[in-house]
Design a protein around this motif. Structure first.
Motif, PDB file in Angstrom:
ATOM      1  N   CYS A 169       0.786  -1.229   0.000  1.00 46.00           N
ATOM      2  CA  CYS A 169       0.000   0.000   0.000  1.00 46.00           C
ATOM      3  C   CYS A 169       0.824   1.288   0.000  1.00 46.00           C
ATOM      4  O   CYS A 169       0.258   2.378  -0.072  1.00 46.00           O
ATOM      5  CB  CYS A 169      -0.948   0.025   1.210  1.00 46.00           C
ATOM      6  N   ASP A 171       2.922   2.269  -2.281  1.00 42.43           N
ATOM      7  CA  ASP A 171       2.905   2.817  -3.638  1.00 42.43           C
ATOM      8  C   ASP A 171       1.458   3.069  -4.036  1.00 42.43           C
ATOM      9  O   ASP A 171       0.728   2.152  -4.407  1.00 42.43           O
ATOM     10  CB  ASP A 171       3.565   1.828  -4.605  1.00 42.43           C
ATOM     11  N   GLN A 172       1.023   4.310  -3.952  1.00 48.56           N
ATOM     12  CA  GLN A 172      -0.377   4.636  -4.179  1.00 48.56           C
ATOM     13  C   GLN A 172      -0.837   4.298  -5.593  1.00 48.56           C
ATOM     14  O   GLN A 172      -2.009   3.976  -5.829  1.00 48.56           O
ATOM     15  CB  GLN A 172      -0.617   6.129  -3.906  1.00 48.56           C
ATOM     16  N   ALA A 173       0.081   4.347  -6.550  1.00 43.07           N
ATOM     17  CA  ALA A 173      -0.297   4.064  -7.940  1.00 43.07           C
ATOM     18  C   ALA A 173      -0.698   2.608  -8.128  1.00 43.07           C
ATOM     19  O   ALA A 173      -1.551   2.293  -8.965  1.00 43.07           O
ATOM     20  CB  ALA A 173       0.857   4.419  -8.877  1.00 43.07           C
ATOM     21  N   ASN A 174      -0.069   1.707  -7.362  1.00 38.93           N
ATOM     22  CA  ASN A 174      -0.350   0.281  -7.513  1.00 38.93           C
ATOM     23  C   ASN A 174      -0.923  -0.328  -6.238  1.00 38.93           C
ATOM     24  O   ASN A 174      -0.813  -1.537  -6.029  1.00 38.93           O
ATOM     25  CB  ASN A 174       0.943  -0.466  -7.885  1.00 38.93           C
TER      26      ASN A 174
END
Length: 330
Positions: A169, A171-174
């Motif tokens: 969590c 890495d907000q993009a993934n």
């Protein structure tokens, strides 16, 4: 906790075996050896638990025997987490019956093995609340101890959830869909296993309900018998204690006392399994979570005990064959 223990044993204690087999084979062998050893130890501890519970030596032996022949025994002897989880649960309850104040550490370790261990916090809350009700006083020290012990008991679950959050969590993009709540367990169960309130109540699941039916019938029988006995005890003893200062609530806890927690825990988990889980797993779910189940089975009378033994033996044998041939079982 279970994978870490297996990896440690396979890498250190059973290192010489890797001269003759692959590491993966060594891991499988380690898990089987560990689980069978724990299965044996668990039966011995259950005998001791039965004696502390107040059962006779004969009844205690019967309880231990039922454990060794339990309908989910295949899951306690192969590479599943149930046997280690059951070890910590029985050890914790054994310490509790012996009036040790440190049984919550065992519950914490159990939670580190399986998230089902969260339910064990009920015993901690019950014991402290019972103490306060019987004494008639709510002391700050009791409340503090209760909160601290409960937090330690459930801490491994939330530590692991935090570990997963840091992995998936940050890495907000993934980021995964469950990151907003911070708890992965419910999301994974709902999305991949279809777990939810009454979601399993479908016509096509009738065979699985039938497979689980004997365990549900057994638990209902145990709870009804206990409730009727407590009702008669309550009426008889209430007359004898009429001169005391007990309120109805305090007297109810006085009569039910220490053993109420075990029956309540069994009943709540059974209801949870019936309404929210894949019902066929109720057998191993209760076998691992509720060791008191085997003690209660010895109180069902001669005919009841025979029926329970037949049920256990049939499911033990059939389950071993079916599971070993990769067919679905409890």
């Amino acid at each position: 906790l279970y994978p870490a223990i297996i990896a440690g044993l396979a890498s250190v204690l059973f290192l010489p075996l890797q001269l003759f087999m692959s590491y993966s084979s060594c891991v499988v062998l380690t898990s089987v050896l560990l689980n069978n050893t724990l299965f044996y130890i668990n039966s011995l501890m259950l005998f001791k638990l039965s004696r502390l519970f107040g059962l006779s030596e004969t009844k205690s032996y019967q309880a231990a025997l039922l454990y060794t022949l339990n309908p989910a025994s295949i899951f306690l002897t192969v590479g599943y987490t149930e046997s280690l989880f059951s070890f910590f649960v029985i050890l914790g309850l054994l310490l509790r019956e012996a009036d040790s104040q440190f049984y919550f550490f065992c519950f914490s370790l159990a939670t580190g093995v399986r998230s089902n261990g969260l339910s064990l916090v009920f015993f901690i809350l019950y014991d402290h609340i019972l103490t306060m009700i019987k004494s008639g006083n709510v002391l700050i020290v009791n409340l503090v101890c209760m909160v601290v012990q409960a937090c330690i008991s459930v801490a491994p679950f939330f530590w692991f959830q935090n570990h997963l959050y840091e992995l998936y969590c940050t890495d907000q993009a993934n980021a995964s869909l469950w990151c907003e709540s911070g708890i992965s367990y419910g999301h994974i169960q709902a999305k991949y296993w279809g777990v939810g309130v009454f979601k399993y109540w479908q016509l096509k699941q009738i065979p699985n309900f039938l497979l689980a039916a004997p365990m549900f019938i057994l638990v209902v029988t145990i709870l009804v018998q206990w409730a009727l006995n407590q009702f008669h005890n309550f009426k008889d003893l209430r007359a004898n204690y009429a001169h005391t200062e007990y309120s109805n609530m305090r007297f109810l806890f006085h009569v039910c006392n220490f053993q109420l927690a075990g029956y309540a825990h069994l009943g709540v988990l059974t209801l949870l399994a019936l309404c929210t889980m894949h019902v066929q797993v109720v057998t191993r779910f209760l076998v691992a979570n509720c060791p008191y189940l085997f003690l209660y089975c010895t109180k069902l009378g001669k005919n009841g005990s025979r029926l329970v033994l037949c049920y256990f033996v049939v499911y033990c044998v059939v389950g071993t064959v079916v599971h070993s041939t990769f067919y679905p079982w409890t």
